[in-house]
Design an enzyme around this catalytic site. Structure first.
Site, PDB file in Angstrom:
ATOM      1  CG  MET A 145      -1.735   1.229   1.452  1.00 56.97           C
ATOM      2  SD  MET A 145      -2.680   1.163   2.997  1.00 56.97           S
ATOM      3  CE  MET A 145      -1.384   1.440   4.201  1.00 56.97           C
ATOM      4  CB  SER A 171       2.801  -4.619   2.904  1.00 55.85           C
ATOM      5  OG  SER A 171       1.891  -4.218   3.900  1.00 55.85           O
ATOM      6  CD  GLN A 172      -2.465  -3.231  -0.104  1.00 58.07           C
ATOM      7  OE1 GLN A 172      -3.246  -3.024   0.837  1.00 58.07           O
ATOM      8  NE2 GLN A 172      -2.537  -2.545  -1.218  1.00 58.07           N
ATOM      9  CG  ASP A 201       4.675  -4.743  11.356  1.00 54.99           C
ATOM     10  OD1 ASP A 201       4.108  -3.638  11.351  1.00 54.99           O
ATOM     11  OD2 ASP A 201       4.861  -5.422  10.324  1.00 54.99           O
ATOM     12  CG  HIS A 223       4.948  -3.103   7.714  1.00 54.65           C
ATOM     13  ND1 HIS A 223       4.609  -4.442   7.781  1.00 54.65           N
ATOM     14  CD2 HIS A 223       4.390  -2.634   6.566  1.00 54.65           C
ATOM     15  CE1 HIS A 223       3.874  -4.757   6.740  1.00 54.65           C
ATOM     16  NE2 HIS A 223       3.728  -3.687   5.988  1.00 54.65           N
TER      17      HIS A 223
END
Length: 306
Positions: A41, A115-116, A233, A287
């Site tokens: 993202m 990530s996503q 994270d 993250h």
């Protein structure tokens, strides 16, 4: 107005950087399995300060291996926007078609999701077995979703507040599910039934709507499924989602171990585990805070496997 100008300025920087230095996908070394990347993202496919640098690093470390970074709709602005506003089902469908057209991937490829992008690439593995995905590596992927708003660094404070309100009041309504990517993997453990019935992406790929044996069969075709969790994270809540673990139903404090969860058997992860295909890696840091040295030491050898 100032926040809008700031966002516009950031987009201009990304676009200028993209055209000033767009890395070559590169690769004449056919002895190395090709690599597909999918950004997270607020990022784009090829900016030199993010995935562009990763592309170059992989090309260098594999001595010219073919690397392709997913760019939704073939446009850097649309690619950036898609991370927020284009439904994952549409993104996955687009990527599946693009990969199928790429002749360099016909014999198989490795995939790295950031990530996503991690759960999106897993959806590719489950829904689109051709071309075949060999090893899937997810960095900070939210495989059991999230329950908590990330720090949202790429948006203004007002926009973050707006998204938070949407997620807490209307996350599973049709409108929000259609218009906000992050809503499609928002996992409310306190109202599990509402999540399963309302989620238009995550509940499906986790076999929580109905048991899709096609997903189980395709996921088990992977040679390895590598999940990297960032131990400090503050973006992914809970961070255990990166290892396919999540809050126990009805509360948001205790974590259910993977082997005790329904998804472990419903998605065939138990079969992969018994076959030694599941790999869990932990790295210190927040993250996606990963060093070049760690990447080379822990991930490059996976990309070089025959």
């Amino acid at each position: 107005m100032c926040r809008f100008i700031l966002i516009l300025f950031l987009l201009v920087i990304i676009v200028v950087a993209f055209f000033w230095w767009k890395p070559e996908a590169g690769g004449t070394n056919s002895d190395v399995v090709p690599v597909i990347l999918w950004h997270g993202m607020g990022d784009t496919c090829c900016a030199p300060f993010s995935l562009g640098a990763i592309m170059s690093l992989i090309v260098e470390q594999t001595k010219g291996g073919y690397v392709r970074s997913v760019e939704i709709d073939g446009n850097i602005v649309m690619d950036w926007q898609s991370g927020f506003f284009l439904h994952p089902n549409d993104q996955v469908d687009y990527v599946c078609k693009e990969l199928l057209k790429d002749e360099k991937l016909s014999r198989g490829y490795n995939a790295i999701g950031f990530s996503q992008g991690g759960q999106f690439l897993r959806a590719v593995a489950q829904r689109c077995p051709q071309p075949p995905m060999r090893t899937l590596i997810t960095l900070g992927g939210q495989h059991q979703g999230v329950f908590g708003l990330p720090m949202c660094p790429t948006l203004s404070a007002k926009s973050c507040e707006y998204i938070s309100e949407l997620l807490t009041t209307a996350v599973y309504t049709t409108k929000v599910q259609e218009d906000l990517v992050q809503a499609t993997y928002w996992h409310d453990p306190i109202m599990e039934n509402r999540y399963r019935l309302g989620s238009t992406f995550l509940a499906d790929i986790n076999n929580e709507v109905y048991l899709n044996t096609f997903y189980i069969e395709n996921l088990n075709k992977l040679k390895k499924f590598v999940m990297v969790k960032f131990l400090n994270d503050t973006i992914v809540q809970p961070k255990e989602s990166q290892w396919f673990e999540f809050y126990t139903n009805g509360q948001d404090k205790l974590i259910t171990p993977l082997k005790d969860s329904r998804v472990y058997t419903n998605l065939g992860l138990d079969k992969m585990d018994n076959a030694g295909k599941l790999v869990f890696l932990g790295v210190e840091g927040n993250h996606l805070s990963i060093s070049k040295a760690w990447f080379i030491k822990n991930l490059v050898p996976l990309l070089l496997e025959k």
